[in-house]
Scaffold this motif. Structure first.
Motif, PDB file in Angstrom:
ATOM      1  N   UNK A 216      -8.307  -4.428  43.198  1.00 56.12           N
ATOM      2  CA  UNK A 216      -7.855  -5.801  43.433  1.00 56.12           C
ATOM      3  C   UNK A 216      -6.666  -6.138  42.549  1.00 56.12           C
ATOM      4  N   UNK A 217      -6.782  -5.824  41.260  1.00 55.40           N
ATOM      5  CA  UNK A 217      -5.693  -6.166  40.351  1.00 55.40           C
ATOM      6  C   UNK A 217      -4.457  -5.310  40.587  1.00 55.40           C
ATOM      7  N   UNK A 218      -4.627  -4.065  41.014  1.00 47.59           N
ATOM      8  CA  UNK A 218      -3.464  -3.219  41.249  1.00 47.59           C
ATOM      9  C   UNK A 218      -2.741  -3.578  42.542  1.00 47.59           C
ATOM     10  N   UNK A 219      -3.480  -3.754  43.623  1.00 43.43           N
ATOM     11  CA  UNK A 219      -2.853  -3.902  44.927  1.00 43.43           C
ATOM     12  C   UNK A 219      -2.516  -5.343  45.283  1.00 43.43           C
ATOM     13  N   UNK A 220      -3.285  -6.301  44.823  1.00 45.91           N
ATOM     14  CA  UNK A 220      -3.005  -7.687  45.177  1.00 45.91           C
ATOM     15  C   UNK A 220      -1.769  -8.186  44.456  1.00 45.91           C
ATOM     16  N   UNK A 221      -1.563  -7.768  43.224  1.00 45.66           N
ATOM     17  CA  UNK A 221      -0.373  -8.204  42.507  1.00 45.66           C
ATOM     18  C   UNK A 221       0.885  -7.673  43.177  1.00 45.66           C
ATOM     19  N   UNK A 222       0.871  -6.456  43.666  1.00 48.51           N
ATOM     20  CA  UNK A 222       2.023  -5.876  44.337  1.00 48.51           C
ATOM     21  C   UNK A 222       2.298  -6.634  45.633  1.00 48.51           C
ATOM     22  N   UNK A 223       1.258  -6.921  46.381  1.00 42.14           N
ATOM     23  CA  UNK A 223       1.443  -7.643  47.638  1.00 42.14           C
ATOM     24  C   UNK A 223       1.913  -9.070  47.383  1.00 42.14           C
TER      25      UNK A 223
ATOM     26  N   UNK B  68       3.752 -10.053  44.876  1.00 43.32           N
ATOM     27  CA  UNK B  68       5.164  -9.970  44.486  1.00 43.32           C
ATOM     28  C   UNK B  68       6.041  -9.761  45.712  1.00 43.32           C
ATOM     29  N   UNK B  69       5.612  -8.908  46.629  1.00 38.82           N
ATOM     30  CA  UNK B  69       6.389  -8.685  47.855  1.00 38.82           C
ATOM     31  C   UNK B  69       6.473  -9.961  48.691  1.00 38.82           C
ATOM     32  N   UNK B  70       5.397 -10.706  48.757  1.00 40.78           N
ATOM     33  CA  UNK B  70       5.387 -11.965  49.514  1.00 40.78           C
ATOM     34  C   UNK B  70       6.348 -12.974  48.889  1.00 40.78           C
ATOM     35  N   UNK B  71       6.371 -13.042  47.564  1.00 40.98           N
ATOM     36  CA  UNK B  71       7.293 -13.957  46.898  1.00 40.98           C
ATOM     37  C   UNK B  71       8.738 -13.552  47.140  1.00 40.98           C
ATOM     38  N   UNK B  72       9.016 -12.258  47.141  1.00 38.87           N
ATOM     39  CA  UNK B  72      10.370 -11.787  47.424  1.00 38.87           C
ATOM     40  C   UNK B  72      10.758 -12.153  48.850  1.00 38.87           C
ATOM     41  N   UNK B  73       9.829 -11.974  49.780  1.00 43.10           N
ATOM     42  CA  UNK B  73      10.100 -12.305  51.179  1.00 43.10           C
ATOM     43  C   UNK B  73      10.371 -13.803  51.340  1.00 43.10           C
ATOM     44  N   UNK B  74       9.613 -14.632  50.649  1.00 44.63           N
ATOM     45  CA  UNK B  74       9.827 -16.089  50.719  1.00 44.63           C
ATOM     46  C   UNK B  74      11.193 -16.449  50.142  1.00 44.63           C
ATOM     47  N   UNK B  75      11.580 -15.805  49.033  1.00 40.20           N
ATOM     48  CA  UNK B  75      12.882 -16.095  48.431  1.00 40.20           C
ATOM     49  C   UNK B  75      14.022 -15.676  49.338  1.00 40.20           C
ATOM     50  N   UNK B  76      13.894 -14.550  50.027  1.00 37.81           N
ATOM     51  CA  UNK B  76      14.938 -14.102  50.947  1.00 37.81           C
ATOM     52  C   UNK B  76      15.076 -15.086  52.104  1.00 37.81           C
ATOM     53  N   UNK B  77      13.964 -15.550  52.637  1.00 39.41           N
ATOM     54  CA  UNK B  77      14.007 -16.509  53.733  1.00 39.41           C
ATOM     55  C   UNK B  77      14.635 -17.824  53.283  1.00 39.41           C
ATOM     56  N   UNK B  78      14.340 -18.273  52.081  1.00 45.08           N
ATOM     57  CA  UNK B  78      14.935 -19.507  51.562  1.00 45.08           C
ATOM     58  C   UNK B  78      16.427 -19.355  51.341  1.00 45.08           C
TER      59      UNK B  78
END
Length: 60
Positions: free
Chosen positions: A35-42, A44-54
């Protein structure tokens, strides 16, 4: 009380209870690590995707 739960000292019931406890503990620890390894990576990717869309919305 403990003899009712665990059984006698060298019984099959005692070994099954102990092995089940160890198995549940290992599954719990491995799921928490996963949970701690994979959820943090996902996340972070979601935040990057949101920033690109903004950024695309700001440029337009």
């Amino acid at each position: 009380m403990l003899k009712k739960i665990f059984g006698k000292k060298k019984s099959i019931q005692r070994s099954l209870i102990i092995s089940m406890f160890v198995t549940v503990l290992v599954v719990f620890i491995s799921s928490m690590i996963g949970f701690y390894l994979f959820v943090d990576i996902q996340a972070a990717e979601k935040l990057i995707q949101i920033n690109i869309e903004n950024e695309e919305q700001v440029i337009k």
